[in-house]
Design an enzyme around this catalytic site. Sequence first.
Site, PDB file in Angstrom:
ATOM      1  CB  SER A 169       6.602  -6.673  10.918  1.00 19.45           C
ATOM      2  OG  SER A 169       5.482  -7.214  10.256  1.00 19.45           O
ATOM      3  N   PRO A 175     -23.681  -4.490  -0.325  1.00 26.43           N
ATOM      4  CG  PRO A 175     -25.000  -2.995  -1.500  1.00 26.43           C
ATOM      5  CD  PRO A 175     -24.960  -3.815  -0.274  1.00 26.43           C
ATOM      6  CE  LYS A 209       1.229  -1.234   8.305  1.00 23.17           C
ATOM      7  NZ  LYS A 209       0.289  -2.066   7.554  1.00 23.17           N
ATOM      8  CB  CYS A 249      -5.836  -7.804   1.006  1.00 18.46           C
ATOM      9  SG  CYS A 249      -5.977  -6.697   2.425  1.00 18.46           S
ATOM     10  N   GLY A 250      -4.087  -5.059  -0.112  1.00 22.48           N
ATOM     11  CA  GLY A 250      -4.217  -3.690  -0.597  1.00 22.48           C
ATOM     12  C   GLY A 250      -4.685  -2.682   0.435  1.00 22.48           C
ATOM     13  CD  GLU A 298      -2.090  -0.125   6.003  1.00 19.09           C
ATOM     14  OE1 GLU A 298      -1.557  -1.183   5.605  1.00 19.09           O
ATOM     15  OE2 GLU A 298      -1.791   1.002   5.548  1.00 19.09           O
ATOM     16  CB  THR A 349      -3.562   0.428  -2.460  1.00 22.61           C
ATOM     17  OG1 THR A 349      -2.258  -0.077  -2.770  1.00 22.61           O
ATOM     18  CG2 THR A 349      -4.156   1.074  -3.703  1.00 22.61           C
TER      19      THR A 349
END
Length: 229
Positions: free
Chosen positions: A42, A196, A38, A14-15, A114, A18
């Site tokens: 895997s 939003p 991170k 899903c990004g 992440e 990024t």
Amino acid sequence: MTPTLFITGTDTGCGKTTVTAALARRLADGGQRVACFKPVASGCEWIEGTWRNEDALALMAAASVELDYDQVNPIALEEAIAPHLAAERSGVAIDLDALVAGIEAPSADIKLVEGAGGWMVPLGDELMTADLARRLSAGVVLVVGLKLGAINHALLSARAIEADGLKLVGWIANRLDPDQPVQDENIATLGSKLGPPLAVWKHDGGWEDDGRLAEGLFGGAGSALLAQP
């Protein structure tokens, strides 16, 4: 305590990386010392005698606090499958205490962590992604990849995050495919349910709309922590 954000997503691809890297660069541009992690990855490649993950390497490149690879990604697993299965098949034990200690140890102004896959990904038989975020006292940011099914995935993820007792500080829309129809309508629908978006990331890179990032991520101190580039 160092402000810590846990970046999760609606699913794999899903990004998350990024968006996490973009947030790190934006914070660093504002003069902040940003550390990225991170913890579990895997799908790694054997590089220079050890396993390396491309997402972890991207986060290292974006961070302004320099850390060793093993600090950023202590659990690097070869197979691109669910991390608890990859760990089991590799004979690796995922130790929550060790992961938390490794993230808490480095000095930084802000830490970005992440996750692996989506929110409900197990890290062990009795260990879930939520357990790591909870131990870090992290606010959660949900990255929504705009594709078919995004509304369902995002609303279920948001509900699960809150049910797990974590604070969803906001969500970020990621335009994965420029040809995906009704993206703005999907953003509006999610906005009516979740508020939003904190920001929208363009398909070709760059923030399309990030006016709420500072206040949404860091409250009243946002403007000081997230300066405009």
